[in-house]
Design an enzyme around this catalytic site. Structure first.
Site, mmCIF file in Angstrom:
data_model
loop_
_atom_site.group_PDB
_atom_site.id
_atom_site.type_symbol
_atom_site.label_atom_id
_atom_site.label_comp_id
_atom_site.label_asym_id
_atom_site.label_seq_id
_atom_site.Cartn_x
_atom_site.Cartn_y
_atom_site.Cartn_z
ATOM 1 N N SER A 41 0.826 -1.203 0.000
ATOM 2 C CA SER A 41 0.000 0.000 0.000
ATOM 3 C C SER A 41 0.867 1.263 0.000
ATOM 4 O O SER A 41 1.674 1.464 -0.903
ATOM 5 C CB SER A 41 -0.968 -0.043 1.186
ATOM 6 N N ASP A 157 -5.812 -3.827 -2.321
ATOM 7 C CA ASP A 157 -4.798 -3.508 -1.307
ATOM 8 C C ASP A 157 -4.134 -4.756 -0.701
ATOM 9 O O ASP A 157 -4.811 -5.648 -0.189
ATOM 10 C CB ASP A 157 -5.461 -2.703 -0.192
#
Length: 302
Positions: A41, A157
């Site tokens: 991320s 993610d």
């Protein structure tokens, strides 16, 4: 005897990820330069800027960011796939992280971004191909970013499966791994209510612009009334904190790093990207607090 290969695992944590900049700078002052950088991320964003040689540019941009400019990255769309303005985010990556078409293989250091296969929940390591696509996939927080199509699979993610990618560093050849966990003290943060402060009455604006203004303000504010349920963004942020904290604990227990850095960032909210200066300073401080242990580890391996 050759020197051991150093890996740096940069964890997820949204706006708190600016702390990674301070960590990398402080490690450099200790003479520690990783040859392998893996990120999840926001860790993938900062890691890419570092291996591309653009971290100074990223730091300057982040420290100049205001709350209003942060809000401009989010938009309401009738064809809803996420809140993030894709064109603006792409410009940010090109101007402050790395060139749009650059391939990961071109970096002077080994780099990988971690994403999650939305269909089967499997972990995906992106260490080849266009770096922008890898960053997008790794940072595609559900509800905010649209999922990314990669070889026929929809990716989101990487924090859902591997928030602090120690295992990826080791798989790429790291002998010693320094990990940065941004999620260590976050559970419950969004539900700690401060003393309510009187607010002036608002004039209702029923226009579309008024709706967008209220919507973007909600991204960065909480209701101080303890009798009211948390707003939708606090509920999402609090849930993400819980999930990532539990997954991080489990993954680090099974594959512990040689050095674990845990910046104290509970005071910075999930989307408070305008607080980069505070996060960077705490990233540096987290290294200084662990300096003796870090040097001890490297004394043993060098």
């Amino acid at each position: 005897m050759p020197h051991p290969t150093i890996g740096l695992a940069l964890g997820s944590g949204s706006s708190r990820g600016w702390a990674h900049i301070g960590v990398i700078q402080a490690l450099a002052k200790l003479g520690i330069e990783p040859a392998i950088v893996c990120g999840t991320s926001i860790g993938a964003v900062v890691g890419a800027s570092y291996v591309a040689g653009n971290m100074g540019k990223l730091e300057q941009w982040a420290c100049a960011l205001s709350k209003g400019e942060t809000s401009s990255f989010f938009e309401f769309a009738t064809s809803f796939t996420g809140f993030v303005n894709k064109e603006r985010f792409d410009r940010f990556l090109t101007n402050n992280v790395t060139e749009a078409e650059r391939a990961i293989e071109e970096f002077p250091k080994r780099y990988a971004a971690v994403a999650t296969n939305l269909k089967n929940g499997r972990e995906v390591w992106l260490n080849k191909g266009p770096v922008h696509k890898a960053i997008w996939a790794s940072a595609a927080l559900p509800g905010l970013f649209p999922a990314v199509n990669h070889d026929g699979h929809w990716l989101v993610d990487g924090g859902l499966v591997n928030p602090v990618p120690v295992s990826v560093c080791r798989a790429l050849g790291a002998d010693v791994v320094i990990a940065v966990n941004l999620n260590g003290d976050l559970v419950g943060r969004h539900f700690e209510k401060t003393q309510p402060t009187p607010k002036p009455p608002k004039t209702k604006d029923n226009s579309f612009t008024g709706f967008i203004r209220e919507y973007t303000e909600a991204l960065f504010s909480s209701d101080d009334d303890a009798d009211q349920p948390p707003n939708i963004f606090d509920a999402i942020a609090g849930s993400i904190n819980i999930v990532q904290d539990r997954i991080t604990r489990s993954r680090l227990a099974g594959d512990p790093p040689d050095v674990l850095l845990s910046p104290k960032l509970a005071h910075i909210g999930l989307l408070e990207f305008h607080r980069a200066g505070e996060a960077i300073l705490e990233g540096s401080n987290s290294v200084m607090r662990m300096e003796e242990e870090i040097l001890h580890v490297f004394d043993k391996v060098f």
